[in-house]
Write an enzyme that holds these catalytic residues in place. Sequence first.
Site, PDB file in Angstrom:
ATOM      1  N   LYS A  11       0.830  -1.205   0.000  1.00  0.00           N
ATOM      2  CA  LYS A  11       0.000   0.000   0.000  1.00  0.00           C
ATOM      3  C   LYS A  11       0.872   1.266   0.000  1.00  0.00           C
ATOM      4  CE  LYS A  11      -3.870  -2.295   2.339  1.00  0.00           C
ATOM      5  NZ  LYS A  11      -4.861  -2.196   3.446  1.00  0.00           N
ATOM      6  N   TYR A  51     -12.332  -1.977  -3.886  1.00  0.00           N
ATOM      7  CA  TYR A  51     -12.864  -2.160  -2.526  1.00  0.00           C
ATOM      8  C   TYR A  51     -14.394  -2.139  -2.487  1.00  0.00           C
ATOM      9  CZ  TYR A  51      -8.395  -2.021   0.009  1.00  0.00           C
ATOM     10  OH  TYR A  51      -7.164  -2.306   0.527  1.00  0.00           O
ATOM     11  N   PHE A  59     -15.668   3.429   6.998  1.00  0.00           N
ATOM     12  CA  PHE A  59     -14.320   3.895   6.669  1.00  0.00           C
ATOM     13  C   PHE A  59     -14.025   3.886   5.172  1.00  0.00           C
ATOM     14  CE2 PHE A  59     -14.048  -0.640   7.851  1.00  0.00           C
ATOM     15  CZ  PHE A  59     -13.481  -1.173   6.701  1.00  0.00           C
ATOM     16  N   ARG A  87      -1.902 -14.383   4.182  1.00  0.00           N
ATOM     17  CA  ARG A  87      -2.633 -13.741   5.287  1.00  0.00           C
ATOM     18  C   ARG A  87      -1.877 -13.934   6.603  1.00  0.00           C
ATOM     19  NH1 ARG A  87      -6.921 -10.405   4.096  1.00  0.00           N
ATOM     20  NH2 ARG A  87      -7.736 -10.928   6.147  1.00  0.00           N
ATOM     21  N   THR A  93      -5.485  -7.439  10.538  1.00  0.00           N
ATOM     22  CA  THR A  93      -5.734  -6.114   9.948  1.00  0.00           C
ATOM     23  C   THR A  93      -5.203  -5.000  10.849  1.00  0.00           C
ATOM     24  OG1 THR A  93      -7.772  -7.068   9.079  1.00  0.00           O
ATOM     25  CG2 THR A  93      -7.553  -4.676   8.927  1.00  0.00           C
ATOM     26  N   ARG A 104       2.577  -6.743   9.302  1.00  0.00           N
ATOM     27  CA  ARG A 104       1.840  -5.625   9.899  1.00  0.00           C
ATOM     28  C   ARG A 104       2.330  -5.317  11.313  1.00  0.00           C
ATOM     29  NH1 ARG A 104      -4.028  -7.350   7.346  1.00  0.00           N
ATOM     30  NH2 ARG A 104      -4.006  -5.904   5.577  1.00  0.00           N
ATOM     31  N   ASN A 114      -1.884  -0.109   7.016  1.00  0.00           N
ATOM     32  CA  ASN A 114      -1.332  -1.398   7.467  1.00  0.00           C
ATOM     33  C   ASN A 114      -0.454  -2.067   6.417  1.00  0.00           C
ATOM     34  OD1 ASN A 114      -3.338  -2.191   5.758  1.00  0.00           O
ATOM     35  ND2 ASN A 114      -4.610  -3.188   7.296  1.00  0.00           N
ATOM     36  N   HIS A 117      -1.925  -5.451   1.449  1.00  0.00           N
ATOM     37  CA  HIS A 117      -3.233  -6.077   1.210  1.00  0.00           C
ATOM     38  C   HIS A 117      -2.988  -7.504   0.740  1.00  0.00           C
ATOM     39  CE1 HIS A 117      -7.230  -6.865  -0.430  1.00  0.00           C
ATOM     40  NE2 HIS A 117      -6.589  -7.456  -1.421  1.00  0.00           N
ATOM     41  N   GLU A 128      -9.503 -10.213  -7.793  1.00  0.00           N
ATOM     42  CA  GLU A 128      -8.462  -9.202  -7.572  1.00  0.00           C
ATOM     43  C   GLU A 128      -7.275  -9.375  -8.525  1.00  0.00           C
ATOM     44  OE1 GLU A 128      -7.595  -9.225  -3.365  1.00  0.00           O
ATOM     45  OE2 GLU A 128      -9.546  -8.353  -2.879  1.00  0.00           O
TER      46      GLU A 128
HETATM   47  P1  GDP Z   1      -7.806  -6.985   5.502  1.00  0.00           P
HETATM   48  O1  GDP Z   1      -8.400  -8.098   4.694  1.00  0.00           O
HETATM   49  O2  GDP Z   1      -6.971  -7.474   6.664  1.00  0.00           O
HETATM   50  O3  GDP Z   1      -7.042  -5.984   4.655  1.00  0.00           O
HETATM   51  O4  GDP Z   1      -9.010  -6.201   6.203  1.00  0.00           O
HETATM   52  P2  GDP Z   1     -10.485  -5.793   5.690  1.00  0.00           P
HETATM   53  O5  GDP Z   1     -10.837  -6.490   4.414  1.00  0.00           O
HETATM   54  O6  GDP Z   1     -11.391  -5.919   6.848  1.00  0.00           O
HETATM   55  O7  GDP Z   1     -10.352  -4.230   5.401  1.00  0.00           O
HETATM   56  C1  GDP Z   1      -9.753  -3.749   4.218  1.00  0.00           C
HETATM   57  C2  GDP Z   1      -8.863  -2.580   4.563  1.00  0.00           C
HETATM   58  O8  GDP Z   1      -9.671  -1.514   5.071  1.00  0.00           O
HETATM   59  C3  GDP Z   1      -7.853  -2.830   5.686  1.00  0.00           C
HETATM   60  O9  GDP Z   1      -6.684  -3.489   5.272  1.00  0.00           O
HETATM   61  C4  GDP Z   1      -7.567  -1.435   6.167  1.00  0.00           C
HETATM   62  O10 GDP Z   1      -6.664  -0.743   5.314  1.00  0.00           O
HETATM   63  C5  GDP Z   1      -8.959  -0.797   6.062  1.00  0.00           C
HETATM   64  N1  GDP Z   1      -9.714  -0.891   7.324  1.00  0.00           N
HETATM   65  C6  GDP Z   1     -10.213  -2.006   7.925  1.00  0.00           C
HETATM   66  N2  GDP Z   1     -10.865  -1.709   9.067  1.00  0.00           N
HETATM   67  C7  GDP Z   1     -10.761  -0.354   9.192  1.00  0.00           C
HETATM   68  C8  GDP Z   1     -11.253   0.571  10.165  1.00  0.00           C
HETATM   69  O11 GDP Z   1     -11.900   0.212  11.156  1.00  0.00           O
HETATM   70  N3  GDP Z   1     -10.949   1.887   9.936  1.00  0.00           N
HETATM   71  C9  GDP Z   1     -10.234   2.317   8.865  1.00  0.00           C
HETATM   72  N4  GDP Z   1      -9.985   3.633   8.728  1.00  0.00           N
HETATM   73  N5  GDP Z   1      -9.789   1.475   7.928  1.00  0.00           N
HETATM   74  C10 GDP Z   1     -10.031   0.154   8.086  1.00  0.00           C
END
Ligand code: GDP
Length: 139
Positions: A11, A51, A59, A87, A93, A104, A114, A117, A128
């Site tokens: 990222k 996304y 968010f 993962r 996350t 991370r 973080n 992805h 993707e």
């Molecule tokens: P991942 O699969 O671990 O990347 O997590 P998710 O699919 O749940 O979320 C996608 C991305 O959204 C994450 O990697 C973060 O960059 C962002 N994200 C997830 N949860 C939050 C949150 O609570 N707040 C904010 N600002 N960003 C979030």
Amino acid sequence: MSLERTLSIIKPDGVRKKLVGEVIRRFEKEGIHIAALKKIRMDRAQAEGFYTVHKERPFFGELVKFMISGPVVVMILEGENVISRNREIMGATDPAKAAPGTLRKLYADSIQNNIVHGSDAPATAKFEVSYFFKDSEIF
Ligand code: GDP
């Protein structure tokens, strides 16, 4: 065991922090094959499309803004069970909850910023991978 492909993104925060080499090194050290790789800057429509599963989340706007804040490195990782292995290498996350030694935990600043992805399941990986790469770009 099954041979899989998954999408990895370094990222904008990971690129800004000069972690491209570290992340790629980690994948290669784990025996994961980098089947495709490029540096791009997503525009808003591209990031929103990527996304789209999160579009109802509170968010979403912030996440899109962050993902277009600078260039990213997109990669296809290939290997046995690479979707779940990636993962595990990435960690949770939220870096505060990520296991020791994960990317991370080592490098991320927040739940949003973080650094990496990774696709979370075979169906998302397929979507993707084809979102960013043509067959002729995969080796
Ligand atoms: P991942 O699969 O671990 O990347 O997590 P998710 O699919 O749940 O979320 C996608 C991305 O959204 C994450 O990697 C973060 O960059 C962002 N994200 C997830 N949860 C939050 C949150 O609570 N707040 C904010 N600002 N960003 C979030």
